[in-house]
Scaffold this active site. Structure first.
Site, PDB file in Angstrom:
ATOM      1  N   HIS A 121      -4.476  -3.887   8.091  1.00  0.00           N
ATOM      2  CA  HIS A 121      -3.670  -4.298   6.925  1.00  0.00           C
ATOM      3  C   HIS A 121      -4.197  -3.641   5.649  1.00  0.00           C
ATOM      4  CE1 HIS A 121      -2.244  -7.838   4.222  1.00  0.00           C
ATOM      5  NE2 HIS A 121      -1.190  -7.104   4.558  1.00  0.00           N
ATOM      6  N   HIS A 178       0.159  -2.989  -3.810  1.00  0.00           N
ATOM      7  CA  HIS A 178       0.793  -4.206  -3.302  1.00  0.00           C
ATOM      8  C   HIS A 178       1.546  -4.968  -4.377  1.00  0.00           C
ATOM      9  CE1 HIS A 178       1.037  -8.487  -2.245  1.00  0.00           C
ATOM     10  NE2 HIS A 178       1.217  -8.050  -1.010  1.00  0.00           N
TER      11      HIS A 178
HETATM   12  O1  G3P Z   1       3.472  -5.784   6.189  1.00  0.00           O
HETATM   13  C1  G3P Z   1       2.804  -6.942   6.528  1.00  0.00           C
HETATM   14  C2  G3P Z   1       2.192  -7.614   5.326  1.00  0.00           C
HETATM   15  O2  G3P Z   1       1.528  -6.652   4.552  1.00  0.00           O
HETATM   16  C3  G3P Z   1       3.220  -8.316   4.514  1.00  0.00           C
HETATM   17  O3  G3P Z   1       2.719  -9.054   3.465  1.00  0.00           O
HETATM   18  O4  G3P Z   1       2.150  -9.414   1.105  1.00  0.00           O
HETATM   19  O5  G3P Z   1       0.438  -8.471   2.625  1.00  0.00           O
HETATM   20  O6  G3P Z   1       2.372  -7.099   1.888  1.00  0.00           O
HETATM   21  P1  G3P Z   1       1.887  -8.473   2.221  1.00  0.00           P
HETATM   22 MG    MG Z   2       2.099  -5.272   3.046  1.00  0.00          MG
END
Ligand code: G3P
Ligand code: MG
Length: 257
Positions: free
Chosen positions: A15, A57
């Site tokens: 992630h 993000h």
């Molecule tokens: O793409 C999966 C995840 O990254 C979605 O949530 O807020 O971490 O971008 P976020």
């Molecule tokens: Mg994400």
């Protein structure tokens, strides 16, 4: 159930590059994730005011850069208000730790080329600045198609934003898409079908026998974010989940699971 669609991607996905072990959505994070054996990464992509796709993000620069110290306050800290030449000057590493001081925000192209050079897979989350959903989906899909034009495996595009995914589909229908869900809102399955998605990517709390059966019966691959403990990972794998997005590149070894 229909035969599952071909799925060329690894099960484990780091992630934002390397979760919380490095500044999220930077090249340093990708290098760290790779050093833990990860071969697929998720990242968040939006546009600068002059249309350059880059990794970030949040809507604003406040949390993950030094913009508050360096940019003229009257321009605000909304990332999409700034040109790439301004964004490229920012320090996106010091907020995390001194070891990453001066780490820059990366362009999407730099990250794409890093992945392609190393044979890594990418899940590109389209994360538009509010109001730029359609434009961002369109530009990111076109850029992804250009960068991966000679690659054997395309990147997986995803978004929570239906308008952005729709624009990506219209711009580059052949690129695989995943619908991100933080709730099973009415019509989620029909929407994913309409958008020609290959995958449903849910908050892990949303996957149970019922949602998994609905998604698989409709022919979707199933993925989950952000899974950071072994009990949750086991539960999801037992349900038949295809992919796990994790911050804990130090806990889960893609080679052994
Ligand atoms: O793409 C999966 C995840 O990254 C979605 O949530 O807020 O971490 O971008 P976020
Ligand atoms: Mg994400």
């Amino acid at each position: 159930m229909p035969a599952p669609r071909p799925w060329p991607y690894p099960r484990w996905i780091a992630h934002r590059g390397a979760g919380k072990l490095a500044p999220e959505n930077t090249l340093a994070a990708f290098l760290l994730g790779a050093s833990h054996g990860y071969r697929m990464f998720e990242c968040d992509v939006k546009l600068s005011s002059d249309g350059v796709p880059f990794l970030l993000h949040d809507d604003t620069l406040t949390r993950t850069t030094n913009a508050g110290d360096t940019l003229d306050a009257k321009h605000g800290a909304t990332a999409g208000d700034h040109t790439w030449s301004t964004l490229a000057q920012l320090d996106a590493g010091s907020w995390h730790s001194r070891a990453f001081a001066a780490e820059p925000l990366p362009t999407f192209e730099a990250v794409a080329r890093y992945c392609l050079r190393n044979g890594f897979f990418l899940n590109i989350e389209i994360k538009p600045t509010p109001g730029l959903e359609r434009h961002t989906g369109d530009v990111v899909a076109r850029e992804a198609a250009r960068l991966w034009q000679n690659a054997a495996v395309p990147p997986l595009l995803s978004s929570f934003d239906v308008t952005a995914l729709e624009a990506a589909m219209q711009a580059q229908p052949e690129l695989p898409r995943g619908l991100l869900l933080d709730a099973l809102w009415p019509g989620w399955l029909k929407t994913a079908l309409r958008l020609g998605c290959v995958a449903i990517i849910c908050d892990h709390l949303l996957w149970d026998q019922s949602s998994m059966t609905q998604a698989k019966s409709a022919g979707f691959r199933t993925l989950s974010y952000t899974v950071n403990d072994k009990t949750t990972a086991r539960r999801l794998l037992d349900l038949g989940l295809d992919g796990i997005i994790t911050d804990r590149v130090d806990l889960f070894s893609p080679a052994s699971l």
